[in-house]
Design an enzyme around this catalytic site. Structure first.
Site, mmCIF file in Angstrom:
data_model
loop_
_atom_site.group_PDB
_atom_site.id
_atom_site.type_symbol
_atom_site.label_atom_id
_atom_site.label_comp_id
_atom_site.label_asym_id
_atom_site.label_seq_id
_atom_site.Cartn_x
_atom_site.Cartn_y
_atom_site.Cartn_z
ATOM 1 N N LYS A 61 37.608 65.046 63.435
ATOM 2 C CA LYS A 61 38.805 65.891 63.348
ATOM 3 C C LYS A 61 39.277 65.954 61.913
ATOM 4 O O LYS A 61 39.503 64.933 61.269
ATOM 5 C CB LYS A 61 39.908 65.347 64.252
ATOM 6 C CG LYS A 61 41.132 66.264 64.300
ATOM 7 C CD LYS A 61 42.240 65.680 65.137
ATOM 8 C CE LYS A 61 42.999 64.701 64.297
ATOM 9 N NZ LYS A 61 44.286 64.297 64.850
ATOM 10 N N ASP B 146 49.417 68.124 58.338
ATOM 11 C CA ASP B 146 50.044 68.372 59.630
ATOM 12 C C ASP B 146 51.554 68.294 59.511
ATOM 13 O O ASP B 146 52.128 67.227 59.396
ATOM 14 C CB ASP B 146 49.536 67.334 60.641
ATOM 15 C CG ASP B 146 50.065 67.577 62.041
ATOM 16 O OD1 ASP B 146 50.714 68.617 62.271
ATOM 17 O OD2 ASP B 146 49.827 66.722 62.896
ATOM 18 N N LYS C 259 57.719 68.006 62.202
ATOM 19 C CA LYS C 259 57.921 66.561 62.060
ATOM 20 C C LYS C 259 59.087 66.312 61.104
ATOM 21 O O LYS C 259 59.345 67.116 60.211
ATOM 22 C CB LYS C 259 56.678 65.912 61.441
ATOM 23 C CG LYS C 259 55.425 65.968 62.266
ATOM 24 C CD LYS C 259 54.272 65.328 61.489
ATOM 25 C CE LYS C 259 52.953 65.460 62.199
ATOM 26 N NZ LYS C 259 52.849 64.696 63.415
ATOM 27 N N ASP D 57 45.531 62.816 58.404
ATOM 28 C CA ASP D 57 45.103 63.311 59.716
ATOM 29 C C ASP D 57 43.682 63.874 59.661
ATOM 30 O O ASP D 57 43.160 64.340 60.656
ATOM 31 C CB ASP D 57 46.100 64.359 60.233
ATOM 32 C CG ASP D 57 46.207 64.383 61.746
ATOM 33 O OD1 ASP D 57 45.631 63.496 62.402
ATOM 34 O OD2 ASP D 57 46.854 65.290 62.275
ATOM 35 N N ASP E 282 52.718 70.141 67.870
ATOM 36 C CA ASP E 282 52.174 69.022 67.108
ATOM 37 C C ASP E 282 50.956 68.411 67.792
ATOM 38 O O ASP E 282 50.516 67.327 67.440
ATOM 39 C CB ASP E 282 53.259 67.960 66.886
ATOM 40 C CG ASP E 282 52.908 67.004 65.760
ATOM 41 O OD1 ASP E 282 52.045 67.356 64.925
ATOM 42 O OD2 ASP E 282 53.486 65.907 65.725
ATOM 43 N N GLU F 98 47.983 69.982 67.894
ATOM 44 C CA GLU F 98 46.875 70.845 67.472
ATOM 45 C C GLU F 98 45.575 70.091 67.290
ATOM 46 O O GLU F 98 44.498 70.630 67.521
ATOM 47 C CB GLU F 98 47.253 71.583 66.180
ATOM 48 C CG GLU F 98 47.061 70.797 64.887
ATOM 49 C CD GLU F 98 47.829 69.491 64.795
ATOM 50 O OE1 GLU F 98 47.329 68.560 64.155
ATOM 51 O OE2 GLU F 98 48.940 69.386 65.363
ATOM 52 N N ARG G 138 44.080 67.670 68.955
ATOM 53 C CA ARG G 138 43.230 67.517 70.138
ATOM 54 C C ARG G 138 42.632 68.848 70.569
ATOM 55 O O ARG G 138 41.561 68.882 71.142
ATOM 56 C CB ARG G 138 44.000 66.839 71.271
ATOM 57 C CG ARG G 138 45.185 67.591 71.766
ATOM 58 C CD ARG G 138 46.134 66.718 72.535
ATOM 59 N NE ARG G 138 46.864 65.906 71.573
ATOM 60 C CZ ARG G 138 47.799 65.051 71.884
ATOM 61 N NH1 ARG G 138 48.131 64.857 73.121
ATOM 62 N NH2 ARG G 138 48.428 64.367 70.959
#
Length: 187
Positions: A24, A29, A36, A47, A106, A108, A110
């Site tokens: 990933k 993010d 956030k 991330d 938030d 995204e 997965r």
């Protein structure tokens, strides 16, 4: 925001055992429209840790000239606020045709990881490994020094070996269960 990309790298002899690595790569993010807090955003460039791991592992495999046919998939994206960002309540169609209603923008990571895994499974690799910074719940359960490991079969030899080897060098991973009872929730 940058346009999303699916990096697809193939190396090795076509008739060798197929090993596919998926990482990933959420490069930054913000949480999207479900933004956030500023303090939580400061570390969100990490991330893309899954992507960094598989690219590093791929470099080691190629440098060692292991006799495998390697495929590396990295969904590289940003989750930013923009006029065309997806919204809570939107329904997205995944690569396999399944739909997902967005409850929180938030989540995204997965979604892009799932699409990359669907692509990875098209070739039915002999070994499929994915790496991702996917959930804070793993960190709550295991702390900051021990990553969670999931394997889809209790007797997966590679997973068992990884747990044993990681303990031997004091760089533990902890295997968490994928209970069969949860299967219907992801099918």
């Amino acid at each position: 925001a940058q346009q999303p990309r699916l990096l697809d790298i193939v190396w090795g002899e076509e008739d060798a055992p197929k090993v596919t690595l998926v990482g990933k790569g959420v490069c930054f993010d913000t949480g999207g429209l479900d933004i956030k807090p500023a303090a939580a955003m400061l570390t969100m460039k990490k991330d893309m840790g899954g992507a960094a791991h598989v690219l590093g592992l791929a470099a080691m495999i190629m440098d060692a000239r292991l006799p495998v046919r390697l495929r590396v998939l990295v969904p590289a994206v940003e989750n930013a606020i923009s006029g065309d960002a997806f919204r809570p309540g939107d329904v997205l169609v995944a690569r396999n045709g399944k739909t997902t209603e967005i409850g929180n923008t938030d989540a995204e990571g997965r979604l892009v990881l799932a699409d990359a895994l669907v692509e990875a499974c098209r070739e039915d690799p002999d070994l499929l490994i994915d790496c991702a910074t996917l959930t804070g719940a793993g960190r709550v359960a295991l702390g900051t020094d021990v990553p969670a490991l999931f394997a889809n079969d209790p007797g997966v030899a590679v997973a068992d070996e990884l747990v044993a080897e990681s303990a031997a060098v004091q760089d533990q991973v902890w295997r968490l269960p994928l209970w069969q009872g949860y299967r219907e929730q992801i099918d």
